[in-house]
Write a protein that holds these residues in place. Sequence first.
Motif, mmCIF file in Angstrom:
data_model
loop_
_atom_site.group_PDB
_atom_site.id
_atom_site.type_symbol
_atom_site.label_atom_id
_atom_site.label_comp_id
_atom_site.label_asym_id
_atom_site.label_seq_id
_atom_site.Cartn_x
_atom_site.Cartn_y
_atom_site.Cartn_z
ATOM 1 N N ASP A 175 0.832 -1.209 0.000
ATOM 2 C CA ASP A 175 0.000 0.000 0.000
ATOM 3 C C ASP A 175 0.862 1.253 0.000
ATOM 4 O OD1 ASP A 175 -2.266 -1.546 0.030
ATOM 5 O OD2 ASP A 175 -2.950 -0.897 2.015
ATOM 6 N N ILE A 176 1.925 1.220 0.768
ATOM 7 C CA ILE A 176 2.823 2.378 0.841
ATOM 8 C C ILE A 176 3.593 2.521 -0.467
ATOM 9 C CG2 ILE A 176 4.845 3.335 2.007
ATOM 10 C CD1 ILE A 176 3.806 1.972 4.588
ATOM 11 N N GLN A 177 4.142 1.419 -0.944
ATOM 12 C CA GLN A 177 4.956 1.471 -2.154
ATOM 13 C C GLN A 177 4.134 1.810 -3.390
ATOM 14 O OE1 GLN A 177 7.097 -2.287 -1.879
ATOM 15 N NE2 GLN A 177 8.864 -1.187 -1.083
ATOM 16 N N GLU A 178 2.856 1.504 -3.371
ATOM 17 C CA GLU A 178 1.987 1.858 -4.485
ATOM 18 C C GLU A 178 1.966 3.374 -4.681
ATOM 19 O OE1 GLU A 178 -2.742 1.856 -4.771
ATOM 20 O OE2 GLU A 178 -1.883 -0.167 -4.692
ATOM 21 N N GLU A 179 2.035 4.101 -3.598
ATOM 22 C CA GLU A 179 1.985 5.560 -3.652
ATOM 23 C C GLU A 179 3.358 6.199 -3.827
ATOM 24 O OE1 GLU A 179 0.277 9.294 -3.704
ATOM 25 O OE2 GLU A 179 -0.740 7.368 -3.774
ATOM 26 N N VAL A 180 4.361 5.712 -3.110
ATOM 27 C CA VAL A 180 5.664 6.392 -3.079
ATOM 28 C C VAL A 180 6.780 5.639 -3.786
ATOM 29 C CG1 VAL A 180 5.104 7.574 -0.931
ATOM 30 C CG2 VAL A 180 6.372 5.431 -0.844
ATOM 31 N N GLY A 181 6.533 4.447 -4.237
ATOM 32 C CA GLY A 181 7.599 3.654 -4.841
ATOM 33 C C GLY A 181 8.452 3.005 -3.763
ATOM 34 N N ASP A 182 9.709 2.876 -4.037
ATOM 35 C CA ASP A 182 10.650 2.229 -3.122
ATOM 36 C C ASP A 182 10.851 3.108 -1.888
ATOM 37 O OD1 ASP A 182 12.933 1.272 -1.783
ATOM 38 O OD2 ASP A 182 13.802 0.521 -3.640
ATOM 39 N N ILE A 183 10.461 2.595 -0.723
ATOM 40 C CA ILE A 183 10.570 3.424 0.481
ATOM 41 C C ILE A 183 12.022 3.697 0.844
ATOM 42 C CG2 ILE A 183 8.323 2.862 1.444
ATOM 43 C CD1 ILE A 183 9.754 0.973 3.400
ATOM 44 N N GLN A 184 12.926 2.787 0.503
ATOM 45 C CA GLN A 184 14.338 3.034 0.793
ATOM 46 C C GLN A 184 14.833 4.243 -0.002
ATOM 47 O OE1 GLN A 184 16.936 -0.366 0.796
ATOM 48 N NE2 GLN A 184 18.748 0.901 0.493
ATOM 49 N N GLU A 185 14.418 4.363 -1.243
ATOM 50 C CA GLU A 185 14.816 5.516 -2.054
ATOM 51 C C GLU A 185 14.223 6.805 -1.493
ATOM 52 O OE1 GLU A 185 13.995 4.983 -6.212
ATOM 53 O OE2 GLU A 185 15.051 3.065 -6.264
ATOM 54 N N LEU A 186 12.964 6.747 -1.060
ATOM 55 C CA LEU A 186 12.319 7.915 -0.468
ATOM 56 C C LEU A 186 13.054 8.354 0.796
ATOM 57 C CD1 LEU A 186 9.957 9.967 -0.229
ATOM 58 C CD2 LEU A 186 8.749 8.205 1.069
ATOM 59 N N ILE A 187 13.367 7.401 1.647
ATOM 60 C CA ILE A 187 14.071 7.708 2.894
ATOM 61 C C ILE A 187 15.465 8.263 2.598
ATOM 62 C CG2 ILE A 187 15.106 6.657 4.954
ATOM 63 C CD1 ILE A 187 12.575 4.801 5.012
ATOM 64 N N ALA A 188 16.170 7.670 1.636
ATOM 65 C CA ALA A 188 17.500 8.169 1.269
ATOM 66 C C ALA A 188 17.413 9.613 0.787
ATOM 67 C CB ALA A 188 18.125 7.283 0.197
ATOM 68 N N SER A 189 16.394 9.903 0.015
ATOM 69 C CA SER A 189 16.196 11.262 -0.480
ATOM 70 C C SER A 189 15.984 12.245 0.664
ATOM 71 C CB SER A 189 15.000 11.294 -1.434
ATOM 72 O OG SER A 189 14.689 12.602 -1.806
ATOM 73 N N ARG A 190 15.152 11.858 1.627
ATOM 74 C CA ARG A 190 14.894 12.724 2.785
ATOM 75 C C ARG A 190 16.146 12.883 3.643
ATOM 76 N NH1 ARG A 190 9.173 13.131 3.353
ATOM 77 N NH2 ARG A 190 8.532 13.317 1.180
ATOM 78 N N LEU A 191 16.930 11.814 3.779
ATOM 79 C CA LEU A 191 18.179 11.905 4.548
ATOM 80 C C LEU A 191 19.168 12.848 3.868
ATOM 81 C CD1 LEU A 191 18.676 8.171 5.547
ATOM 82 C CD2 LEU A 191 18.222 10.064 7.115
ATOM 83 N N GLU A 192 19.240 12.773 2.536
ATOM 84 C CA GLU A 192 20.130 13.663 1.794
ATOM 85 C C GLU A 192 19.706 15.115 1.984
ATOM 86 O OE1 GLU A 192 20.039 12.258 -2.243
ATOM 87 O OE2 GLU A 192 21.161 10.445 -1.740
ATOM 88 N N GLU A 193 18.397 15.364 1.914
ATOM 89 C CA GLU A 193 17.891 16.718 2.126
ATOM 90 C C GLU A 193 18.270 17.228 3.516
ATOM 91 O OE1 GLU A 193 13.677 16.519 1.441
ATOM 92 O OE2 GLU A 193 13.927 16.056 -0.681
ATOM 93 N N ALA A 194 18.114 16.376 4.521
ATOM 94 C CA ALA A 194 18.442 16.766 5.896
ATOM 95 C C ALA A 194 19.933 17.021 6.046
ATOM 96 C CB ALA A 194 17.980 15.685 6.872
ATOM 97 N N ALA A 195 20.758 16.176 5.439
ATOM 98 C CA ALA A 195 22.210 16.345 5.533
ATOM 99 C C ALA A 195 22.641 17.630 4.831
ATOM 100 C CB ALA A 195 22.919 15.142 4.923
ATOM 101 N N GLU A 196 22.051 17.910 3.678
ATOM 102 C CA GLU A 196 22.394 19.136 2.960
ATOM 103 C C GLU A 196 21.950 20.366 3.745
ATOM 104 O OE1 GLU A 196 20.641 18.556 -0.892
ATOM 105 O OE2 GLU A 196 22.140 17.059 -1.440
ATOM 106 N N ALA A 197 20.785 20.300 4.374
ATOM 107 C CA ALA A 197 20.314 21.418 5.193
ATOM 108 C C ALA A 197 21.263 21.643 6.371
ATOM 109 C CB ALA A 197 18.897 21.148 5.685
ATOM 110 N N ASP A 198 21.727 20.561 6.981
ATOM 111 C CA ASP A 198 22.680 20.680 8.080
ATOM 112 C C ASP A 198 23.981 21.325 7.605
ATOM 113 O OD1 ASP A 198 20.925 19.573 9.878
ATOM 114 O OD2 ASP A 198 22.024 17.693 10.129
ATOM 115 N N GLN A 199 24.456 20.910 6.418
ATOM 116 C CA GLN A 199 25.677 21.484 5.855
ATOM 117 C C GLN A 199 25.499 22.967 5.583
ATOM 118 O OE1 GLN A 199 28.276 19.631 6.539
ATOM 119 N NE2 GLN A 199 29.085 19.647 4.480
#
Length: 80
Positions: A50-74
């Motif tokens: 159900d989750i992946q139907e909407e967002v695709g691969d959750i690992q990719e989504l989480i990685a994207s959010r982690l990258e955004e957070a790391a870049e914001a911290d930088q």
Amino acid sequence: MSEHAIEFLQEWIGEKVHCQSSLDRIEEQAESLAKECAAKAAEAGIPLEDIQEEVGDIQELIASRLEEAAEADQDEMNSD
């Protein structure tokens, strides 16, 4: 995807996904968090499909959010 699944994912990401490591460890962290998310979703009675139907691969989504957070911290550190 059900409204319940959307709410679950938004809350879970808000609580768990924040910069905890450097950019070079994001994939490792994303894999771990994706497994945790899938387990918590199952406990809540929400099929991972159900989750992946909407967002695709959750690992990719989480990685994207982690990258955004790391870049914001930088950016924040660079502006100080």
